[in-house]
Design an enzyme around this catalytic site. Structure first.
Site, PDB file in Angstrom:
ATOM      1  N   GLU A   1      -5.764  -0.080  -7.811  1.00 23.22           N
ATOM      2  CA  GLU A   1      -4.701   0.125  -7.619  1.00 23.22           C
ATOM      3  C   GLU A   1      -3.125  -0.266  -8.436  1.00 23.22           C
ATOM      4  O   GLU A   1      -2.771  -0.945  -7.838  1.00 23.22           O
ATOM      5  CB  GLU A   1      -4.330   1.662  -6.658  1.00 23.22           C
ATOM      6  CG  GLU A   1      -3.517   2.551  -6.712  1.00 23.22           C
ATOM      7  CD  GLU A   1      -2.871   3.533  -5.585  1.00 23.22           C
ATOM      8  OE1 GLU A   1      -3.060   4.662  -5.614  1.00 23.22           O
ATOM      9  OE2 GLU A   1      -2.881   2.969  -4.670  1.00 23.22           O
TER      10      GLU A   1
ATOM     11  N   SER B 220       0.538  -1.463   0.337  1.00 25.29           N
ATOM     12  CA  SER B 220      -0.057  -0.226   0.277  1.00 25.29           C
ATOM     13  C   SER B 220       0.236   1.502  -0.013  1.00 25.29           C
ATOM     14  O   SER B 220      -0.039   2.392  -0.100  1.00 25.29           O
ATOM     15  CB  SER B 220      -1.221   0.038   1.342  1.00 25.29           C
ATOM     16  OG  SER B 220      -0.445  -0.742   2.627  1.00 25.29           O
TER      17      SER B 220
ATOM     18  N   ASN C 162      -2.977   6.445  -0.532  1.00 25.08           N
ATOM     19  CA  ASN C 162      -2.734   6.239   1.082  1.00 25.08           C
ATOM     20  C   ASN C 162      -2.706   7.935   1.055  1.00 25.08           C
ATOM     21  O   ASN C 162      -1.710   8.453   2.115  1.00 25.08           O
ATOM     22  CB  ASN C 162      -1.878   5.216   1.094  1.00 25.08           C
ATOM     23  CG  ASN C 162      -3.021   4.587   1.769  1.00 25.08           C
ATOM     24  OD1 ASN C 162      -3.684   4.440   2.869  1.00 25.08           O
ATOM     25  ND2 ASN C 162      -2.577   2.865   0.864  1.00 25.08           N
TER      26      ASN C 162
ATOM     27  N   HIS D  23      -2.383  -2.595  -5.483  1.00 26.19           N
ATOM     28  CA  HIS D  23      -2.668  -2.954  -5.191  1.00 26.19           C
ATOM     29  C   HIS D  23      -4.408  -2.314  -4.866  1.00 26.19           C
ATOM     30  O   HIS D  23      -5.433  -1.806  -5.236  1.00 26.19           O
ATOM     31  CB  HIS D  23      -2.477  -1.140  -4.376  1.00 26.19           C
ATOM     32  CG  HIS D  23      -2.699  -0.427  -3.334  1.00 26.19           C
ATOM     33  ND1 HIS D  23      -3.293   0.373  -2.519  1.00 26.19           N
ATOM     34  CD2 HIS D  23      -3.067  -1.423  -1.999  1.00 26.19           C
ATOM     35  CE1 HIS D  23      -3.317   0.727  -0.902  1.00 26.19           C
ATOM     36  NE2 HIS D  23      -3.561  -0.300  -0.754  1.00 26.19           N
TER      37      HIS D  23
END
Length: 297
Positions: free
Chosen positions: A151, A118, A189, A139
């Site tokens: 992702e 992540s 993130n 991800h």
């Protein structure tokens, strides 16, 4: 692409194995212990039963999905025939580098090596392999069987062909793959963790309580869950790790983790996984119960 190997049978790993298997791919699920593997398969079975209860899966389809999954405690044996390996181990850079060194040695030269990281640099992970052009980030979002986004992170050397292939296979899983480049935190993130960190700072500085912060974000911003509840769900240790990656990667003090978050992780209060975080998760109901430490006197 036929054979998939998933490294790690925890929350993310078993979810990734689940979606591949449910879509007809043979999956080798690899972990260090038989106990962890049994727990992972039990979670997959439980999640399939939930889908059946909603009328979206038959018992026969459940059995077919489970039949597509084989478990291994040997990494070398589990990845030997893989066309795609998806690593979903703990968010620890040293562990991931060790795994990818081994994957480069144990897999076919043409195998694509993906990480579900992540936040950790795909370029750095690729640097320990013999095929940086075939290393990419996949991800997935938690819970994997439910969330549509994947992702897709291109490392510095990831080839166009590999990126296209991973985008296509993600679509075969019923997901929406979205491409981004390899910078700290990627997109999800890089945006999410500063928000969670700011929510923790708001609690730390006494601006508002746990329930108030989460209620304001849920009702005011239409978020399905508040940032403190989400942090508990993600794992406070994972949040802290990602913030360290952002802080170290950009050298910007705005990413420095809140001291309250640091203390909670050091005390072993990691959220849902430990039973205590901003909320208590041991009371056996679906009701949100603020942890005793954060209850108003």
């Amino acid at each position: 692409m036929k054979n998939i190997a998933v490294i790690g049978s925890g929350t993310m790993g078993n979810g990734i194995a689940h979606v591949f298997a449910q879509n007809g791919f043979p999956v080798a699920l690899v972990d260090v212990s038989e106990e962890a593997l049994q727990k992972g398969v039990a979670t997959i079975t439980k999640n399939l039963d939930r889908i059946i209860a909603k009328g979206n899966l038959t018992e026969e389809q459940k059995e077919q999905t489970l039949a597509h999954i084989k478990t291994y405690t040997s990494l070398e044996e589990g990845v030997r025939d893989a066309d795609l390996v998806v690593e979903a181990a703990t968010e620890n850079v040293d562990m991931k580098l060790k795994i990818f060194k081994d994957l480069a040695a144990f897999t076919k030269p043409e195998a694509i090596l993906a990480s579900n990281t992540s936040s950790i640099s795909i370029t750095r992970i690729a640097s320990v392999t013999d095929r940086p052009d075939k290393v990419i980030g996949m991800h997935f979002m938690n819970p994997v069987p439910v969330m549509k986004l994947v992702e897709i992170i291109r490392g510095y050397s990831t080839s166009d062909a590999v990126t296209t292939e991973i985008m296509e296979i993600s679509k075969q899983l019923g997901k929406t793959p979205t491409e981004c480049n390899d910078y700290p935190g990627f997109v999800a993130n890089r945006i999410l963790m500063p928000m969670i960190n700011e929510a923790i700072y708001s609690l730390y500085e006494g601006v508002a309580g746990v329930e108030e912060i989460d209620t304001i974000m849920k009702l005011g911003m239409a978020h399905p869950m508040g940032p403190l509840q989400l942090a508990d769900f993600i794992g406070l240790d994972v949040c802290l790790s990602i913030l360290h990656v952002l802080h170290d990667g950009f050298g910007n003090p705005k990413y420095a983790p809140c001291p309250l978050l640091v203390n909670m992780v050091q005390a072993g209060h990691k959220g849902v996984k430990s039973g205590q975080g901003f909320y208590s998760w041991t009371h056996g109901t679906k009701d949100l119960v603020v942890a005793d430490r954060f209850k108003k006197s």
